[in-house]
Write an enzyme that holds these catalytic residues in place. Sequence first.
Site, PDB file in Angstrom:
ATOM      1  N   CYS A 172       5.818  -0.174   7.204  1.00  0.00           N
ATOM      2  CA  CYS A 172       5.456   1.004   6.428  1.00  0.00           C
ATOM      3  C   CYS A 172       6.663   1.429   5.604  1.00  0.00           C
ATOM      4  CB  CYS A 172       5.043   2.130   7.375  1.00  0.00           C
ATOM      5  SG  CYS A 172       4.562   3.644   6.537  1.00  0.00           S
ATOM      6  N   LEU A 173       6.449   1.740   4.323  1.00  0.00           N
ATOM      7  CA  LEU A 173       7.561   2.155   3.458  1.00  0.00           C
ATOM      8  C   LEU A 173       8.201   3.443   3.966  1.00  0.00           C
ATOM      9  CD1 LEU A 173       6.027   1.413  -0.077  1.00  0.00           C
ATOM     10  CD2 LEU A 173       7.711   0.045   1.172  1.00  0.00           C
ATOM     11  N   GLU A 191      -3.468   2.897   5.485  1.00  0.00           N
ATOM     12  CA  GLU A 191      -3.293   3.938   4.453  1.00  0.00           C
ATOM     13  C   GLU A 191      -4.158   5.156   4.756  1.00  0.00           C
ATOM     14  OE1 GLU A 191      -0.786   3.585   2.682  1.00  0.00           O
ATOM     15  OE2 GLU A 191      -0.562   1.449   3.037  1.00  0.00           O
ATOM     16  N   HIS A 207      -2.574   7.563   7.044  1.00  0.00           N
ATOM     17  CA  HIS A 207      -1.598   8.466   6.416  1.00  0.00           C
ATOM     18  C   HIS A 207      -2.269   9.764   5.964  1.00  0.00           C
ATOM     19  CE1 HIS A 207       2.169   6.312   6.382  1.00  0.00           C
ATOM     20  NE2 HIS A 207       1.635   5.237   5.825  1.00  0.00           N
ATOM     21  N   GLN A 209       3.058   9.906   1.270  1.00  0.00           N
ATOM     22  CA  GLN A 209       4.337   9.176   1.280  1.00  0.00           C
ATOM     23  C   GLN A 209       5.200   9.468   0.050  1.00  0.00           C
ATOM     24  OE1 GLN A 209       2.325   5.196   2.188  1.00  0.00           O
ATOM     25  NE2 GLN A 209       4.288   5.015   3.224  1.00  0.00           N
ATOM     26  N   GLY A 229       0.836  -1.195   0.000  1.00  0.00           N
ATOM     27  CA  GLY A 229       0.000   0.000   0.000  1.00  0.00           C
ATOM     28  C   GLY A 229       0.869   1.242   0.000  1.00  0.00           C
TER      29      GLY A 229
HETATM   30 CO    CO Z   1       2.460   3.325   5.739  1.00  0.00          CO
END
Ligand code: CO
Length: 202
Positions: free
Chosen positions: A121-122, A164, A167, A65, A60
């Site tokens: 999380c990226l 998501e 975020h 991001q 995701g």
């Molecule tokens: Co994330």
Amino acid sequence: MELETKRDIYSHEKGDLLPIVTYPSPVLKKIAKPVKVFDEKIKKLCQDMLYTMYQTPGIGLAAPQVGQSLRIFVLDVDYNRVESLGPSSEKNYKFENLNPLIFINPVIKSKEGQMTYEEGCLSLPGLYEEVNRFEKISVEYQDVEGRNHKMDATELLSVCIQHENDHLEGVVFLERLSFLKRNFLTKKYLKGQKRKKNSSHS
Ligand code: CO
């Protein structure tokens, strides 16, 4: 650039790789703005976000991001990325079972039950922790043309949508943990980031 077909947008092969913003960047703490105009720019952003998610890889990715404070996220909780080595031992990837989803201006309408899932999380590389989430949710959202949709989600899809959606509210999963765990992990993470920064200067 004109994106003509749905296939062009929902692609793991087409698009540009966007740099991923890491915590504690200010854009990750902002409340994202709703999308009002559904134009080519939004389609291109969605295409690039899906491409970046598949290539990174992740399951995701939310617009903040990639530095865009807009209420958009993309996800795919179903795909497999199979690695193989080419003739001169370069890495090749084959994608299987793709199920790309795009959510614009999502609103979680109902939540029930409880479940725990180990999340990553990226934007918080290297950090994984169990997070409490709702088990079942229903979400209303728009697609790239601005059409309205509704989806019921359970299990990983439900967790991913909640992660998501956070975020878009300026919340990362660290903030969903108990005070002690959150403090411990934030310190550990920031120390790791500092070390990375220092070593890249030397
Ligand atoms: Co994330």
